[in-house]
Write a protein that holds these residues in place. Structure first.
Motif, PDB file in Angstrom:
ATOM      1  N   LYS B 169       0.827  -1.206   0.000  1.00  0.00           N
ATOM      2  CA  LYS B 169       0.000   0.000   0.000  1.00  0.00           C
ATOM      3  C   LYS B 169       0.868   1.266   0.000  1.00  0.00           C
ATOM      4  CE  LYS B 169      -3.710   1.994   2.638  1.00  0.00           C
ATOM      5  NZ  LYS B 169      -4.383   2.001   3.929  1.00  0.00           N
ATOM      6  N   ARG B 170       1.899   1.258   0.836  1.00  0.00           N
ATOM      7  CA  ARG B 170       2.778   2.436   0.927  1.00  0.00           C
ATOM      8  C   ARG B 170       3.555   2.617  -0.384  1.00  0.00           C
ATOM      9  NH1 ARG B 170       2.815   7.210   3.595  1.00  0.00           N
ATOM     10  NH2 ARG B 170       4.898   7.903   4.156  1.00  0.00           N
ATOM     11  N   ASN B 171       3.933   1.497  -0.987  1.00  0.00           N
ATOM     12  CA  ASN B 171       4.602   1.593  -2.283  1.00  0.00           C
ATOM     13  C   ASN B 171       3.701   2.266  -3.307  1.00  0.00           C
ATOM     14  OD1 ASN B 171       7.132   0.583  -1.766  1.00  0.00           O
ATOM     15  ND2 ASN B 171       6.691  -1.500  -2.467  1.00  0.00           N
ATOM     16  N   GLU B 172       2.417   1.904  -3.262  1.00  0.00           N
ATOM     17  CA  GLU B 172       1.476   2.522  -4.196  1.00  0.00           C
ATOM     18  C   GLU B 172       1.399   4.034  -3.938  1.00  0.00           C
ATOM     19  OE1 GLU B 172       0.224   1.829  -6.876  1.00  0.00           O
ATOM     20  OE2 GLU B 172      -1.413   3.282  -7.142  1.00  0.00           O
ATOM     21  N   GLU B 173       1.415   4.432  -2.673  1.00  0.00           N
ATOM     22  CA  GLU B 173       1.420   5.867  -2.354  1.00  0.00           C
ATOM     23  C   GLU B 173       2.650   6.536  -2.970  1.00  0.00           C
ATOM     24  OE1 GLU B 173      -0.739   5.344   2.035  1.00  0.00           O
ATOM     25  OE2 GLU B 173       1.065   6.562   1.867  1.00  0.00           O
ATOM     26  N   ARG B 174       3.797   5.857  -2.849  1.00  0.00           N
ATOM     27  CA  ARG B 174       5.035   6.435  -3.410  1.00  0.00           C
ATOM     28  C   ARG B 174       4.946   6.543  -4.932  1.00  0.00           C
ATOM     29  NH1 ARG B 174       7.499   2.654   0.461  1.00  0.00           N
ATOM     30  NH2 ARG B 174       8.052   3.878   2.298  1.00  0.00           N
ATOM     31  N   ARG B 175       4.326   5.526  -5.540  1.00  0.00           N
ATOM     32  CA  ARG B 175       4.183   5.569  -7.013  1.00  0.00           C
ATOM     33  C   ARG B 175       3.285   6.728  -7.435  1.00  0.00           C
ATOM     34  NH1 ARG B 175       4.897  -0.308  -7.088  1.00  0.00           N
ATOM     35  NH2 ARG B 175       2.801  -0.529  -6.261  1.00  0.00           N
ATOM     36  N   VAL B 176       2.200   6.919  -6.694  1.00  0.00           N
ATOM     37  CA  VAL B 176       1.269   8.011  -7.020  1.00  0.00           C
ATOM     38  C   VAL B 176       1.987   9.356  -6.908  1.00  0.00           C
ATOM     39  CG1 VAL B 176      -0.808   9.228  -6.226  1.00  0.00           C
ATOM     40  CG2 VAL B 176      -0.811   6.729  -6.418  1.00  0.00           C
ATOM     41  N   ASN B 200       2.202  18.095  -1.374  1.00  0.00           N
ATOM     42  CA  ASN B 200       3.026  17.455  -0.341  1.00  0.00           C
ATOM     43  C   ASN B 200       2.390  17.570   1.037  1.00  0.00           C
ATOM     44  OD1 ASN B 200       5.063  16.502  -2.010  1.00  0.00           O
ATOM     45  ND2 ASN B 200       6.313  18.354  -1.817  1.00  0.00           N
ATOM     46  N   GLU B 201       1.869  18.758   1.335  1.00  0.00           N
ATOM     47  CA  GLU B 201       1.226  18.970   2.639  1.00  0.00           C
ATOM     48  C   GLU B 201      -0.068  18.156   2.731  1.00  0.00           C
ATOM     49  OE1 GLU B 201       2.458  20.785   5.301  1.00  0.00           O
ATOM     50  OE2 GLU B 201       4.272  20.884   4.077  1.00  0.00           O
ATOM     51  N   PHE B 202      -0.785  18.099   1.636  1.00  0.00           N
ATOM     52  CA  PHE B 202      -2.034  17.322   1.602  1.00  0.00           C
ATOM     53  C   PHE B 202      -1.742  15.837   1.815  1.00  0.00           C
ATOM     54  CE2 PHE B 202      -4.889  14.682  -1.053  1.00  0.00           C
ATOM     55  CZ  PHE B 202      -6.078  14.889  -0.376  1.00  0.00           C
ATOM     56  N   PHE B 203      -0.658  15.375   1.186  1.00  0.00           N
ATOM     57  CA  PHE B 203      -0.307  13.956   1.321  1.00  0.00           C
ATOM     58  C   PHE B 203      -0.041  13.603   2.782  1.00  0.00           C
ATOM     59  CE2 PHE B 203       2.984  10.592   1.403  1.00  0.00           C
ATOM     60  CZ  PHE B 203       2.200   9.555   0.925  1.00  0.00           C
ATOM     61  N   LYS B 204       0.568  14.558   3.508  1.00  0.00           N
ATOM     62  CA  LYS B 204       0.862  14.312   4.926  1.00  0.00           C
ATOM     63  C   LYS B 204      -0.411  14.049   5.727  1.00  0.00           C
ATOM     64  CE  LYS B 204       4.998  17.144   5.539  1.00  0.00           C
ATOM     65  NZ  LYS B 204       5.400  18.456   6.067  1.00  0.00           N
ATOM     66  N   VAL B 205      -1.520  14.671   5.340  1.00  0.00           N
ATOM     67  CA  VAL B 205      -2.772  14.471   6.084  1.00  0.00           C
ATOM     68  C   VAL B 205      -3.699  13.487   5.366  1.00  0.00           C
ATOM     69  CG1 VAL B 205      -2.665  16.722   7.197  1.00  0.00           C
ATOM     70  CG2 VAL B 205      -3.931  16.489   5.057  1.00  0.00           C
ATOM     71  N   SER B 206      -3.129  12.675   4.468  1.00  0.00           N
ATOM     72  CA  SER B 206      -3.985  11.689   3.805  1.00  0.00           C
ATOM     73  C   SER B 206      -4.179  10.468   4.703  1.00  0.00           C
ATOM     74  CB  SER B 206      -3.392  11.278   2.452  1.00  0.00           C
ATOM     75  OG  SER B 206      -2.160  10.597   2.642  1.00  0.00           O
ATOM     76  N   PHE B 207      -3.288  10.263   5.657  1.00  0.00           N
ATOM     77  CA  PHE B 207      -3.407   9.192   6.651  1.00  0.00           C
ATOM     78  C   PHE B 207      -3.700   7.832   6.018  1.00  0.00           C
ATOM     79  CE2 PHE B 207      -5.188  13.086   8.844  1.00  0.00           C
ATOM     80  CZ  PHE B 207      -3.985  13.448   9.431  1.00  0.00           C
ATOM     81  N   GLY B 208      -3.100   7.576   4.869  1.00  0.00           N
ATOM     82  CA  GLY B 208      -3.271   6.278   4.228  1.00  0.00           C
ATOM     83  C   GLY B 208      -4.649   6.061   3.624  1.00  0.00           C
ATOM     84  N   SER B 212      -7.984  10.040  -0.594  1.00  0.00           N
ATOM     85  CA  SER B 212      -7.006  11.123  -0.759  1.00  0.00           C
ATOM     86  C   SER B 212      -6.018  10.785  -1.869  1.00  0.00           C
ATOM     87  CB  SER B 212      -6.228  11.352   0.540  1.00  0.00           C
ATOM     88  OG  SER B 212      -7.116  11.642   1.577  1.00  0.00           O
ATOM     89  N   LEU B 213      -5.617   9.527  -1.877  1.00  0.00           N
ATOM     90  CA  LEU B 213      -4.667   9.084  -2.891  1.00  0.00           C
ATOM     91  C   LEU B 213      -5.291   9.237  -4.285  1.00  0.00           C
ATOM     92  CD1 LEU B 213      -1.824   8.028  -2.512  1.00  0.00           C
ATOM     93  CD2 LEU B 213      -2.710   5.708  -2.778  1.00  0.00           C
TER      94      LEU B 213
END
Lengths: 269, 378
Positions: B169-176, B200-208, B212-213
Motif C-alpha cells: 500500500k505504501r509503495n502505491e502511495e510512493r508511485r502516485v 506534499n502537505e495534503f499527502f501528509k494528512v492523507s493518513f493512508g 485522498s490518494l
C-alpha cells in the motif's frame, strides 16, 4: 535619451542620470525612515537640477533594499546592479570580484569573463562586517564614521575577537578600561570588518592566482582608506577603489535601463 | 471529473481539517502514533493497526516555549517540535499514544530524551551509513524492535502478512507521488512550486486514506491532459530544484522568494518530497529485510558519506531541466550545512545555499538573494 538608476539603500539613496548611456549627473541623499519618499524625492531632485521631467526619462530601474518602494519600470537586485556598475567604474581594472560593504549588508560577488555574476554571498542577517557595525562602534567610541578613514597606518590594530556587534561593544568597553589605545581599537574594529570580508571573498572563489586581476571595493565603507589598506594586507592584492564607487548600484541600474531601451529601439527599428 | 482548481481547493481545505479527522479516528478507538521523520517506517505502524501521523514541527510559534528547556542555538525544527509538545498546541501530538523518533542528529536524539517525559517516545537507533552490512543488520533489528514495542504499547500483534499488505500500500502511495512529481519534468512546468507544496502537505494528512490518494491521481491526470491540450498554467520561468533541510509552513517564505522573483520550483528533493519516495520497498524480500534496505537508503545528510543524495540531485537536475538549485539550510543543521560544499561541486548548475530559521524577519533579504540568484541565470 535619458535613463535613471535609483539605488535605495538602508542609509542613503543614490540616483544616477545617464544621457545616451553616458554619465550626466548623480546625487546622494539620506534614506531616513521613509525609503518611498526619499527615493521619489531624490529622483525629482535630479530631474529638477537638470531641467528635466519624468516624461523625458525613457526608463527608470530601481535597486537596493528599498527597490520595491518606489515607482519605476523595473526592479533589479543590487547584486546584478553592482556588478554592472563596477564594470563601468573599473572598466580598465579587469575586475573579477566586487566587494560591497554597505550600511545594512555586505556582499562579495564574483564575475565571469563577461562581467556577469557567477557567484555571490551576502551577509545580511547580522550587523557584523557591515557599515552598521562601524556606526555602532563609532557611537561607542564617541567619534564619527569619517574618523575611521583618518587613522595612522603605522600602529597595529588591536584585535577584536567578537564578531557580534553586541559582544564587540562589551569587549571594547573592557579594552578601553584596560587603557588600550583608541586608535588601535578603531583599527581593530576595521580589521574585524576586513576579516569578515576576506572570508566572504574566499568563499566565492577569491585566491591569489585569479585575484591578481583585481578586487573592486564599493559601497559606503569603501570610503575608509584604512579599511581598504587592512583588506589589501589580508588579501595580498591592491584593491580598486573609486570616488564613484558609492554610485555603483545606481549606475548599474541606469546602465541596465539604457541597454534595455536600446535593445527595444533596435527591436522596433 | 473535477477541474484542477477545485481539486487544489479541496486539498487546501483538507490540510487544516487533518486534526478533526484524527480526533474522529481516536473516538472510534484508533491509536495514533506520532512521527517526525522520513526514516520512520510507516508500514510497521500501520501493520500494528495504528495511524502514523506527522507531528507539528514547522511553526515558529512554540519556539520560545521550546527554548525554556532547550538551548537557543539549536535547529528551529527541533525547538518547534518540542515546543509544540510542551505547550500541547499540536493536535496530532495531543492525540498520539506513542512517539517514534530516530537518532538522526545530535539535537534530535537528546531532545527525544526530554520528550519521553511528555509522551512515551520510542527512539530507533539509526546507523549513519547505508552500504555497510552491519549497519543494515542493526537497522533491521531496530525495525523489529519498533514492531515489538508497538505490540506491547498498543496490545496488538504485528503479523508478516500485515506488513506485506502495508508495504504494498505504501509503495502505491510512493508511485502516485512519483507520477505526480514527474509532471514537473515537463517544460514549461504545468504547475507552480507552491502548488507542488500543497500536494506534499495534503499527502501528509492523507493518513493512508484511499480517497485522498485517488484525489492526487486525479489531479495528476487532469494536469497532464490539460497540458497536452495546450493549457499553460505557469509562465515559463527559471526552473529551480529545492533541496536541503525538511520544509514546511515557516519555510514557504523561501518558496515565495523564488517564485515571486522569476523562478518556478520544479522539484522538492527534501524529505517532504522526492527524497523518501523515489525508491520503493522491495516486495519480493522478507518484509523486515526489505524495510531495512529501503529506509536505510534514504539520502539524508545524517548519512556519511551521503553520495546517494549527490547522485539523486544530479539526476533530478537533468530530469527536471533545472536552471538552478536552492539548498535550504536550517540554522544549526550542521550536516546539511557542511554538505553544501559537496552539493555545490556536484550540481553543475547555478547553486545557492541559504541559511534561515522559522522567523519571518528575513523575507526581504531572501527576496534579494533569490532575485539575484535568478538574475544570475539570465
Amino acid at each position: 535619451m535619458y535613463t535613471i538608476g535609483a539605488d535605495i539603500g538602508s542609509v542613503a539613496v543614490k540616483v544616477v542620470l545617464l544621457e545616451d548611456g553616458e554619465w550626466r549627473d548623480g546625487i546622494i541623499v539620506p534614506t531616513g525612515w521613509n525609503p518611498k519618499d526619499s527615493g521619489s524625492e531624490a529622483i525629482s531632485a535630479i530631474l529638477n537640477q537638470n531641467d528635466l521631467t519624468r516624461a523625458h526619462i525613457a526608463r527608470v530601474v530601481s535597486t537596493g533594499y528599498g527597490r520595491n518602494s518606489i515607482e519605476c519600470d523595473e526592479r533589479i537586485t543590487e547584486i546584478t546592479c553592482h556588478a554592472k556598475g563596477a564594470k563601468i567604474i573599473f572598466e580598465r581594472g579587469g575586475v573579477r570580484f566586487v566587494l560591497d560593504i554597505g550600511g545594512q549588508d555586505s556582499k562579495a560577488i564574483s564575475l565571469d569573463e563577461k562581467w556577469n555574476v557567477s557567484d555571490f554571498l551576502m551577509n545580511d542577517k547580522c550587523a557584523a562586517g557591515t557599515g552598521r557595525f562601524l556606526q555602532n562602534m563609532a557611537v561607542m567610541l564617541e567619534c564619527e564614521l569619517k574618523d575611521f578613514s583618518a587613522l595612522p597606518n603605522d600602529i597595529e590594530p588591536h584585535a577584536i575577537s567578537s564578531m557580534c556587534t553586541v559582544f564587540a561593544e562589551s569587549e571594547i568597553v573592557g579594552l578601553l578600561a584596560q587603557g588600550v589605545d583608541k586608535q588601535a581599537l578603531m583599527l581593530g574594529i576595521l580589521d574585524s570588518v576586513a576579516s569578515r570580508a576576506e572570508g566572504m571573498l574566499r568563499r566565492v572563489g577569491f585566491n591569489s592566482g585569479r585575484s591578481a586581476r583585481g578586487v573592486a571595493f564599493t559601497g559606503g565603507a569603501s570610503r575608509s582608506i584604512n579599511l581598504a589598506e587592512l583588506l589589501e594586507r589580508r588579501l595580498g592584492v591592491p584593491l580598486l577603489t573609486s570616488e564613484m564607487s558609492q554610485y555603483a548600484g545606481a549606475l548599474g541600474a541606469a546602465e541596465i535601463a539604457f541597454r534595455e531601451v536600446l535593445s527595444r529601439t533596435r527591436g522596433a527599428g | 471529473m473535477r477541474d484542477v482548481e477545485s481539486i487544489f481547493e479541496e486539498m487546501r481545505n483538507a490540510i487544516p481539517a487533518g486534526p478533526v479527522r484524527i480526533k474522529e479516528a481516536v473516538d472510534k478507538g484508533k491509536k495514533i502514533v506520532g512521527c517526525y521523520c522520513a526514516y520512520t517506517p510507516y508500514e510497521v505502524i500501520r501493520a500494528a493497526g495504528a495511524i502514523p501521523v506527522t507531528l507539528c514541527s514547522t511553526s515558529d510559534k512554540p519556539i520560545a516555549a521550546g527554548e525554556e528547556h532547550l538551548p537557543r542555538n539549536l535547529c528551529p525544527l527541533i525547538k518547534s517540535s518540542y515546543g509544540f509538545a510542551l505547550t500541547d498546541t499540536c493536535p496530532y501530538f495531543h492525540f498520539c499514544s506513542v512517539v517514534v523518533g530516530e537518532t538522526t542528529c545530535d539535537g534530535k536524539k537528546k531532545m527525544y530524551e526530554l520528550l519521553n517525559r511528555l509522551r512515551p517516545t520510542h527512539v530507533m537507533q539509526l546507523p549513519q551509513t547505508y552500504a555497510d552490512p552491519a549497519s543494515l543488520a542493526l537497522w533491521k533489528t531496530e525495525i523489529e524492535r519498533l514492531a515489538r514495542r508497538l505490540e506491547s504499547e498498543l496490545d496488538v500483534t504485528v503479523a508478516e502478512s500485515d506488513l506485506k499488505r502495508e508495504i504494498a500500500k505504501r509503495n502505491e502511495e510512493r508511485r502516485v507521488l512519483g507520477d505526480f512529481y514527474a509532471l514537473s519534468t515537463l517544460n514549461p512546468a504545468p504547475l507552480s512550486g507552491l502548488e507542488l507544496n500543497i500536494v506534499n502537505e495534503f499527502f501528509k494528512v492523507s493518513f493512508g486514506d484511499e480517497k485522498s490518494l485517488e484525489l492526487i491521481r486525479e489531479l495528476t491526470s487532469r494536469l497532464r491532459e490539460n497540458y497536452k491540450e495546450g493549457e499553460r498554467r505557469v509562465a515559463p520561468k527559471k526552473r529551480v530544484i529545492v533541496t536541503g533541510c525538511p520544509t514546511g509552513k515557516s519555510l514557504e517564505k523561501v518558496f515565495n522568494a523564488i517564485e515571486e522573483n522569476g523562478g518556478t520550483i520544479v522539484a522538492f528533493e527534501n524529505c517532504g518530497g522526492i527524497k523518501p519516495n523515489y525508491e520503493l520497498v522491495d516486495e519480493t524480500l522478507p518484509p523486515y529485510d526489505a524495510l531495512a534496505a529501503k529506509y536505510l537508503g534514504i539520502p539524508c545528510s545524517c548519512m556519511s558519506p551521503n553520495n546517494k543524495r549527490l547522485d539523486l540531485l544530479e539526476k533530478l537536475v537533468a530530469d527536471y531541466y533545472a536552471d538552478g538549485v536552492v539548498d535550504v539550510i536550517l540554522q544549526a543543521c550542521h550536516t546539511y550545512n557542511v554538505e553544501t560544499f559537496l552539493v555545490r561541486e556536484r550540481v553543475k548548475v547555478p547553486y545557492i545555499a541559504v541559511e534561515t530559521d522559522y522567523y519571518q524577519g528575513d523575507a526581504e533579504q531572501l527576496a534579494t538573494r533569490m532575485g539575484a540568484f535568478i538574475e544570475m541565470m539570465n
